[in-house]
Design a protein around this motif. Structure first.
Motif, PDB file in Angstrom:
ATOM      1  N   PRO A  58     -56.813  45.224  47.525  1.00  0.00           N
ATOM      2  CA  PRO A  58     -55.462  45.486  48.048  1.00  0.00           C
ATOM      3  C   PRO A  58     -54.575  46.245  47.070  1.00  0.00           C
ATOM      4  O   PRO A  58     -53.807  47.109  47.485  1.00  0.00           O
ATOM      5  CB  PRO A  58     -54.903  44.088  48.310  1.00  0.00           C
ATOM      6  N   ASN A  61     -55.556  49.799  47.014  1.00  0.00           N
ATOM      7  CA  ASN A  61     -55.103  50.286  48.304  1.00  0.00           C
ATOM      8  C   ASN A  61     -53.606  50.574  48.291  1.00  0.00           C
ATOM      9  O   ASN A  61     -53.147  51.598  48.797  1.00  0.00           O
ATOM     10  CB  ASN A  61     -55.418  49.224  49.354  1.00  0.00           C
ATOM     11  N   ALA A  62     -52.859  49.653  47.686  1.00  0.00           N
ATOM     12  CA  ALA A  62     -51.404  49.810  47.631  1.00  0.00           C
ATOM     13  C   ALA A  62     -51.030  51.032  46.818  1.00  0.00           C
ATOM     14  O   ALA A  62     -50.120  51.782  47.183  1.00  0.00           O
ATOM     15  CB  ALA A  62     -50.764  48.556  47.033  1.00  0.00           C
ATOM     16  N   MET A  65     -51.808  54.048  48.877  1.00  0.00           N
ATOM     17  CA  MET A  65     -50.785  54.153  49.920  1.00  0.00           C
ATOM     18  C   MET A  65     -49.472  54.684  49.362  1.00  0.00           C
ATOM     19  O   MET A  65     -48.798  55.506  49.982  1.00  0.00           O
ATOM     20  CB  MET A  65     -50.519  52.780  50.539  1.00  0.00           C
ATOM     21  N   ILE A 300     -41.465  46.458  54.312  1.00  0.00           N
ATOM     22  CA  ILE A 300     -42.733  46.479  55.056  1.00  0.00           C
ATOM     23  C   ILE A 300     -42.465  46.735  56.532  1.00  0.00           C
ATOM     24  O   ILE A 300     -43.190  47.465  57.194  1.00  0.00           O
ATOM     25  CB  ILE A 300     -43.489  45.150  54.869  1.00  0.00           C
ATOM     26  N   PHE A 304     -44.682  51.386  55.476  1.00  0.00           N
ATOM     27  CA  PHE A 304     -45.711  50.838  54.591  1.00  0.00           C
ATOM     28  C   PHE A 304     -45.709  51.500  53.224  1.00  0.00           C
ATOM     29  O   PHE A 304     -45.854  50.848  52.207  1.00  0.00           O
ATOM     30  CB  PHE A 304     -47.097  51.035  55.203  1.00  0.00           C
TER      31      PHE A 304
ATOM     32  N   ILE B 141     -49.942  42.256  47.190  1.00  0.00           N
ATOM     33  CA  ILE B 141     -51.105  42.443  48.050  1.00  0.00           C
ATOM     34  C   ILE B 141     -50.743  42.384  49.526  1.00  0.00           C
ATOM     35  O   ILE B 141     -51.513  42.785  50.376  1.00  0.00           O
ATOM     36  CB  ILE B 141     -52.227  41.419  47.748  1.00  0.00           C
ATOM     37  N   VAL B 142     -49.545  41.911  49.825  1.00  0.00           N
ATOM     38  CA  VAL B 142     -49.229  41.678  51.228  1.00  0.00           C
ATOM     39  C   VAL B 142     -48.975  43.001  51.964  1.00  0.00           C
ATOM     40  O   VAL B 142     -49.305  43.141  53.140  1.00  0.00           O
ATOM     41  CB  VAL B 142     -48.045  40.695  51.347  1.00  0.00           C
ATOM     42  N   THR B 143     -48.466  44.008  51.245  1.00  0.00           N
ATOM     43  CA  THR B 143     -48.201  45.298  51.901  1.00  0.00           C
ATOM     44  C   THR B 143     -49.493  45.969  52.387  1.00  0.00           C
ATOM     45  O   THR B 143     -49.615  46.250  53.586  1.00  0.00           O
ATOM     46  CB  THR B 143     -47.441  46.236  50.945  1.00  0.00           C
ATOM     47  N   PRO B 144     -50.449  46.205  51.466  1.00  0.00           N
ATOM     48  CA  PRO B 144     -51.673  46.848  51.957  1.00  0.00           C
ATOM     49  C   PRO B 144     -52.417  45.983  52.981  1.00  0.00           C
ATOM     50  O   PRO B 144     -52.985  46.523  53.937  1.00  0.00           O
ATOM     51  CB  PRO B 144     -52.512  47.041  50.691  1.00  0.00           C
ATOM     52  N   PHE B 146     -51.152  43.973  55.140  1.00  0.00           N
ATOM     53  CA  PHE B 146     -50.478  44.041  56.438  1.00  0.00           C
ATOM     54  C   PHE B 146     -50.901  45.303  57.184  1.00  0.00           C
ATOM     55  O   PHE B 146     -51.215  45.259  58.378  1.00  0.00           O
ATOM     56  CB  PHE B 146     -48.950  44.033  56.239  1.00  0.00           C
ATOM     57  N   GLN B 147     -50.958  46.422  56.448  1.00  0.00           N
ATOM     58  CA  GLN B 147     -51.392  47.650  57.099  1.00  0.00           C
ATOM     59  C   GLN B 147     -52.845  47.551  57.541  1.00  0.00           C
ATOM     60  O   GLN B 147     -53.196  47.884  58.671  1.00  0.00           O
ATOM     61  CB  GLN B 147     -51.206  48.837  56.158  1.00  0.00           C
TER      62      GLN B 147
END
Lengths: 346, 296
Positions: A58, A61-62, A65, A300, A304, B141-144, B146-147
């Protein structure tokens, strides 16, 4: 007294066990280390893989993003902080409050938008962290000193201390929201009519009090564990040498409990920096109580990619604080977790 | 000591009196401090329980003991007509926290065993990573997630909450168990082997009974951590999979447009009492588990 004797006795046997292992190890040290290394890998890899999936993936990923947003926008290069790689506009959005107006030009974010709230939220987060951890340390230390004393009914005290810790933070928030309600018990007892969650000062005070109530016990127990590792004979010796109570506290207790205290403070600081539940439920982030975590969650729901940038920034802030603690203030959580601190003290 | 006092001079007796008085003063000071701490810790909790049993009409009655006792608030808390599905939320929380705990233990036990018992290179690094992971901010970690979960239609599913929960429960499990395991008398295992047990027997008959309390305590700590989680659940759950913490934060009362304080306190009591009972029963174990990772 038995509570103190128990763990101590255990320490003794654990130490002797370790000593015994060492003896055996020396016989076939090389081979043993190799086979142990192999089985350790087998045992640890599954956990590390799981953690990589639920945390590392994650996070990466973040970061990806966070770099993908606003590709068409030409960033005002030169003013950026680290790096210089493309697509830092999301970070600039937060750090320099840069928004895009309808025509596509970069303007500073109008007040009231989330983008304009970053530094405010950072300030609020650090304010809460410093104030709550300060009070928790003082109160926690005091509680620990009382709990360390031998007196009848000590187990009642230790049990009571665990109650705030066991209550879910969401319930704690609702409970203190009720206690601080306009017609609530605090206003009744103090004979005041303060709208506690209605303006900045009282709202922050309410959140701080709720947080201190909820987390001081944890602090106290960590400090207590540190206190109990100090051998009693040191105090006896100091007493014989004529040291006063204050001298004993300043010259024995404080320095010897410091490793445990620093770790406890580190834990609490990192926890306070991600504070979400209490302000989110008690005020919804209104009246100057929006922490970084609340800002991320609000973002959020809007976008995103900016949220990803903000959560990465939040993560970096927490990481930097942890680094400073470990590097410069000597809070060595790993070392004490692996038994290093114990060795040092004894 | 007694012979000393018998043969003591008046001066010594007076000195002893002073010491005794000081002692008594010190011990009463201890009791006063202890009483303040107990009251400070329990009073808000007590107030929640009192309010939970109080008639809605007397919500703000400041009487400090049980008055206008009623069970209506509990009925409201469980009333699905008013939109409160506390029963469902309890089951959701039970399931999510239970699965999280079991999964964390399944992986954590092996890692903790290796960290506590085996010598290998990179042990400090692994410990550091795990401790770091437990301090990790949930928002990061909650943002990615969630997507990601939106894309694969997982928002509102149980796994969407269990997976992120693992991120902080597993590290907690590993470092608590590691310090428990480090203190266990492992030489008994070798003794059993010498006495003729097979490796399996030694594990079953000696190690398992010894490790069971440690594993159980860790399970309680892991379960409480998962049970108390709010941020992730508030974003990744839907009405049907709501956890108790989310349900309580968004509660509806018997009178519309009025904060349903008494019902919320009733729900809070329902959610908290089992935890408090659990914690009080296993008090000593939990304290050592709580402080294990940090200090020992």
């Amino acid at each position: 007294m038995s509570a103190q004797a128990g763990p101590d006795a255990k320490h003794g046997s654990a130490n002797s066990a370790r000593g015994g292992n060492k003896g055996i190890k020396e016989v076939g040290a090389d081979r043993k280390e190799k086979t142990q290394g192999r089985s350790a890998t087998l045992l640890i890899v599954p956990t590390m893989v799981v953690l990589a999936v639920v945390i590392l993936y994650p996070v990466i990923n973040a970061i990806i993003m966070s770099l993908e947003h606003d590709q068409g926008l030409d960033p005002v290069t030169g003013t950026f902080v680290a790096g210089g790689f493309a697509g830092l506009s999301n970070y600039a959005h937060w750090l320099f409050q840069q928004c895009t107006d309808p025509s596509g030009a970069t303007v500073s974010c109008p007040p009231g938008t989330l983008g304009a709230q970053f530094w405010g939220a950072t300030g609020v987060t650090f304010f809460f962290t410093v104030v709550t951890v300060f009070f928790e340390t003082i109160l926690g230390f005091w509680m620990a000193l009382i709990m360390a004393r031998a007196f009848r009914g000590r187990s009642v005290l230790r049990a009571a201390v665990l109650v705030p810790w066991a209550i879910p933070t969401a319930v704690t928030a609702k409970l203190w929201f009720f206690i601080f309600a306009f017609d609530g018990i605090v206003n009744t007892v103090l004979n005041t009519s303060i709208l506690w969650t209605g303006s900045e000062g009282p709202a922050r005070a309410a959140i701080i009090i709720a947080d201190v109530w909820k987390t001081t016990p944890f602090m106290a127990l960590l400090i207590l564990a540190g206190l109990q590792m100090i051998p009693a004979d040191i105090y006896e010796a100091a007493k014989v040498d004529g040291a006063s109570t204050w001298q004993r506290f300043k010259l024995i207790t404080l320095p010897l409990v410091k490793p445990a205290l620093m770790v406890a403070i580190l834990f609490r600081v990192l926890d306070a920096l991600r504070m979400y539940d209490l302000p989110a439920i008690m005020t919804g982030g209104a009246n100057g109580t929006t922490t970084l975590s609340i800002l991320v969650v609000n973002q959020i729901r809007i976008g995103f990619n900016s949220a990803a940038a903000l959560s990465t920034i939040t993560f970096l802030i927490i990481f930097i604080v942890a680094f400073i603690f470990v590097r410069f203030l000597g809070a060595n959580a790993v070392e004490s977790a692996s038994g290093g601190a114990k060795g040092k003290i004894k | 000591m007694s012979t000393l006092t018998q043969t003591s001079t008046e001066h010594a007796a007076a000195a002893k009196n002073v010491a005794l008085r000081r002692n008594r003063w010190a011990s009463s000071r201890t009791y006063i401090s202890a009483a303040i701490i107990v009251i400070w810790c329990l009073l808000p909790f007590y107030w929640m329980v009192v309010t939970a049993f109080r008639d809605v009409g007397y919500t703000f009655d400041p009487t400090p003991f049980f008055t206008h006792v009623t069970l209506d608030n509990f009925a409201t808390a469980f009333s699905s007509e008013m939109g409160n599905h506390l029963d469902r939320a309890l089951l959701n929380s039970l399931f999510i926290s239970g699965v999280t705990t079991v999964v964390a233990l399944l992986f954590g036990i092996f890692a903790a065993y290796a960290l506590a018992r085996l010598n290998f290179r990179g042990k400090f690094l692994v410990l550091g990573l795990i401790l770091g992971a437990s301090m990790f901010p949930g928002v990061a970690i909650v943002t990615p997630l969630f997507q990601l979960f939106t894309n694969i239609n997982w928002v509102g599913t149980y796994q969407a909450m269990i997976i992120p929960n693992i991120s902080f429960v597993l590290p907690l499990t590993v470092y608590t168990l590691t310090s428990f395991f480090r203190e266990m008398p492992w030489e008994l295992e070798e003794a059993a082997r010498i006495d003729g047990c097979t490796a399996g027997q030694a594990f079953r008959k000696v190690i398992m009974p010894l490790a069971a309390p440690a594993v159980f305590t860790t399970a309680i700590l892991a379960f409480i951590a998962a049970w108390n989680e709010y941020l992730i659940a508030s974003i990744l759950s839907n009405d049907a999979t709501q956890t108790v913490t989310v349900a309580i934060a968004s509660f509806a009362g018997s009178q519309p447009h009025q904060e349903p304080y008494t019902a919320v306190m009733a729900a809070g009591t329902v959610v908290t009492i089992p935890l408090v009972v659990l914690v009080l029963i296993f008090q000593r174990k939990i304290v050592s588990g709580l402080t294990a990772g940090a200090v020992k």
